[in-house]
Design an enzyme around this catalytic site. Structure first.
Site, PDB file in Angstrom:
ATOM      1  N   ASP A 142       3.331  -5.706  -3.115  1.00 19.59           N
ATOM      2  CA  ASP A 142       4.393  -5.393  -2.041  1.00 19.59           C
ATOM      3  C   ASP A 142       6.271  -5.123  -2.522  1.00 19.59           C
ATOM      4  OD1 ASP A 142       2.584  -5.628   0.031  1.00 19.59           O
ATOM      5  OD2 ASP A 142       2.955  -7.867   0.402  1.00 19.59           O
ATOM      6  N   GLU A 184      -7.845 -10.490  -9.415  1.00 18.78           N
ATOM      7  CA  GLU A 184      -6.980  -9.286  -8.352  1.00 18.78           C
ATOM      8  C   GLU A 184      -5.681 -10.175  -8.007  1.00 18.78           C
ATOM      9  OE1 GLU A 184      -5.964  -5.130  -5.928  1.00 18.78           O
ATOM     10  OE2 GLU A 184      -7.922  -5.958  -6.336  1.00 18.78           O
ATOM     11  N   THR A 227      -7.138   2.241  -5.623  1.00 19.35           N
ATOM     12  CA  THR A 227      -6.895   1.565  -4.957  1.00 19.35           C
ATOM     13  C   THR A 227      -7.211   1.662  -3.355  1.00 19.35           C
ATOM     14  OG1 THR A 227      -4.751   0.845  -4.501  1.00 19.35           O
ATOM     15  CG2 THR A 227      -5.878   0.424  -6.944  1.00 19.35           C
ATOM     16  N   GLU A 228      -7.062   1.310  -2.495  1.00 19.23           N
ATOM     17  CA  GLU A 228      -6.970   2.225  -1.282  1.00 19.23           C
ATOM     18  C   GLU A 228      -4.887   2.733  -1.466  1.00 19.23           C
ATOM     19  OE1 GLU A 228      -7.990  -1.512  -0.381  1.00 19.23           O
ATOM     20  OE2 GLU A 228      -9.827  -0.850   1.120  1.00 19.23           O
ATOM     21  N   TYR A 229      -4.185   1.564  -1.797  1.00 18.64           N
ATOM     22  CA  TYR A 229      -2.994   2.406  -1.807  1.00 18.64           C
ATOM     23  C   TYR A 229      -2.889   3.797  -2.218  1.00 18.64           C
ATOM     24  CZ  TYR A 229      -0.625  -0.876   1.495  1.00 18.64           C
ATOM     25  OH  TYR A 229      -0.317  -1.608   2.520  1.00 18.64           O
ATOM     26  N   GLU A 230      -3.393   3.421  -3.681  1.00 13.91           N
ATOM     27  CA  GLU A 230      -3.634   5.018  -4.656  1.00 13.91           C
ATOM     28  C   GLU A 230      -3.959   5.832  -4.492  1.00 13.91           C
ATOM     29  OE1 GLU A 230      -4.786   3.272  -8.911  1.00 13.91           O
ATOM     30  OE2 GLU A 230      -4.723   5.470  -9.620  1.00 13.91           O
ATOM     31  N   ASP A 277       3.077   2.787  -6.511  1.00 12.55           N
ATOM     32  CA  ASP A 277       4.181   4.359  -7.290  1.00 12.55           C
ATOM     33  C   ASP A 277       5.762   4.530  -6.170  1.00 12.55           C
ATOM     34  OD1 ASP A 277       4.091   3.239  -4.453  1.00 12.55           O
ATOM     35  OD2 ASP A 277       4.351   5.297  -3.295  1.00 12.55           O
ATOM     36  N   GLU A 320      -6.014 -12.801  -2.194  1.00 13.87           N
ATOM     37  CA  GLU A 320      -4.652 -12.494  -1.146  1.00 13.87           C
ATOM     38  C   GLU A 320      -4.394 -13.261   0.317  1.00 13.87           C
ATOM     39  OE1 GLU A 320      -4.132  -9.283  -0.045  1.00 13.87           O
ATOM     40  OE2 GLU A 320      -3.058 -10.407   1.861  1.00 13.87           O
TER      41      GLU A 320
HETATM   42  N1  SAM Z   1      -4.185  -4.164  -4.311  1.00 15.85           N
HETATM   43  C1  SAM Z   1      -4.441  -3.348  -2.731  1.00 15.85           C
HETATM   44  C2  SAM Z   1      -3.828  -1.624  -2.982  1.00 15.85           C
HETATM   45  O1  SAM Z   1      -3.670  -1.671  -4.351  1.00 15.85           O
HETATM   46  O2  SAM Z   1      -4.741  -0.922  -2.087  1.00 15.85           O
HETATM   47  C3  SAM Z   1      -3.625  -3.710  -1.819  1.00 15.85           C
HETATM   48  C4  SAM Z   1      -1.307  -3.390  -1.613  1.00 15.85           C
HETATM   49  S1  SAM Z   1      -0.158  -4.442  -0.499  1.00 15.85           S
HETATM   50  C5  SAM Z   1       0.754  -3.095  -0.922  1.00 15.85           C
HETATM   51  C6  SAM Z   1      -0.157  -5.851  -0.722  1.00 15.85           C
HETATM   52  C7  SAM Z   1      -0.930  -6.794  -0.673  1.00 15.85           C
HETATM   53  O3  SAM Z   1      -0.794  -8.125  -1.462  1.00 15.85           O
HETATM   54  C8  SAM Z   1      -1.247  -7.189   0.603  1.00 15.85           C
HETATM   55  O4  SAM Z   1      -2.417  -7.009   1.186  1.00 15.85           O
HETATM   56  C9  SAM Z   1      -0.293  -8.675   0.366  1.00 15.85           C
HETATM   57  O5  SAM Z   1      -1.022  -9.671   1.753  1.00 15.85           O
HETATM   58  C10 SAM Z   1      -1.107  -9.262  -0.823  1.00 15.85           C
HETATM   59  N2  SAM Z   1       0.046 -10.203  -1.076  1.00 15.85           N
HETATM   60  C11 SAM Z   1       1.126 -10.388  -1.346  1.00 15.85           C
HETATM   61  N3  SAM Z   1       2.305 -10.636  -1.935  1.00 15.85           N
HETATM   62  C12 SAM Z   1       1.298 -11.739  -2.134  1.00 15.85           C
HETATM   63  C13 SAM Z   1       0.946 -12.752  -2.715  1.00 15.85           C
HETATM   64  N4  SAM Z   1       2.395 -14.177  -2.299  1.00 15.85           N
HETATM   65  N5  SAM Z   1       0.019 -14.289  -2.266  1.00 15.85           N
HETATM   66  C14 SAM Z   1      -1.326 -13.046  -2.093  1.00 15.85           C
HETATM   67  N6  SAM Z   1      -1.612 -12.058  -2.052  1.00 15.85           N
HETATM   68  C15 SAM Z   1      -0.109 -10.978  -2.009  1.00 15.85           C
END
Ligand code: SAM
Length: 214
Positions: A117, A43, A192-195, A153, A68
């Site tokens: 993101d 992931e 997921t947490e965000y979901e 979303d 991450e």
């Molecule tokens: N996947 C988790 C969830 O669905 O609950 C977290 C979603 S959060 C919005 C996006 C995560 O992706 C953040 O923790 C961010 O630091 C990480 N992230 C964004 N771009 C990344 C990259 N290029 N490489 C590694 N991690 C990245």
């Protein structure tokens, strides 16, 4: 994701046996970290790691790696692993831009992108994880019959992602604009947490599964 500098996060991560240090040294040899031969699923942008921990518990015959970018976020996943260690899950602290330096050709069987993101500005489009630039990187590490699953979303990000599929040389195997009400696509879904957060506000969840054209 809100980011704070958490004092000591780097030290905890540096010392944790669950975080792979110098992952580029494992390129081509990931099978040797696993206790027995197992498919490798990753992931990218795993956040606090809830999805991967649940997946790893449910599927002990699959080896999972979470990637991450920020130590302050990865710290939470590491702390959860200290409480409930799992043999088949490890983490890497890195920017996914460098993914090809860590995994060899065809080394990965499945890639998950969850609530990536959005990078809403056009000039940042290539930073979006489902962009054609990232799909090209993923193409280099994924098995020929491997799949990539993306959920979000964010409708703008999802529409962008869908438009990127063909030009990048991939094909859609499955798609839904309301995952939680789509019996087929939702079967076995792990939130997921965000979901959890966004679906509880009533937001529909979008998902696709894609594979390479042969
Ligand atoms: N996947 C988790 C969830 O669905 O609950 C977290 C979603 S959060 C919005 C996006 C995560 O992706 C953040 O923790 C961010 O630091 C990480 N992230 C964004 N771009 C990344 C990259 N290029 N490489 C590694 N991690 C990245």
């Amino acid at each position: 994701m809100r980011l704070r500098n958490i004092t000591g996060a780097d030290e905890v991560i540096e010392k944790s046996e669950y975080v792979i240090k110098e992952p580029e040294k494992m390129k081509g040899n990931w099978k040797t970290v696993m206790k027995q031969p197992a498919p490798l699923h990753i992931e990218i942008g795993m956040g606090k790691g809830r999805f991967l921990m649940d997946m790893a518990k449910q599927n002990p015959d699959i080896f999972y790696i979470g990637i991450e970018k920020y130590s302050s976020v990865l710290l939470r996943a590491v702390q959860k692993m200290e409480e409930t260690p799992l043999d088949n899950l490890r983490f890497i602290l890195m920017d996914a831009k460098e993914i090809e330096s860590v995994f060899d050709k065809e080394e990965v069987e499945r890639i998950y992108l969850n609530f990536s993101d959005p990078w809403p500005k056009d000039r940042h489009a290539k930073r979006r994880l489902p962009s054609r630039q990232f799909l090209e990187r993923f193409d280099h590490i994924l098995k020929a019959d491997g799949t990539l699953e993306f959920k979000t979303d964010n409708r703008d990000l999802f529409d962008f992602a869908v438009e990127e599929v063909k030009p990048a040389g991939w094909e859609i195997a499955g798609i839904t604009y309301d995952l939680h009400h789509d019996e087929t696509m939702n079967r076995g879904n792990v939130m997921t947490e965000y979901e959890e957060k966004f679906s509880s506000k009533g937001n529909p969840i979008y998902k696709y599964i894609i594979f390479r054209e042969h």
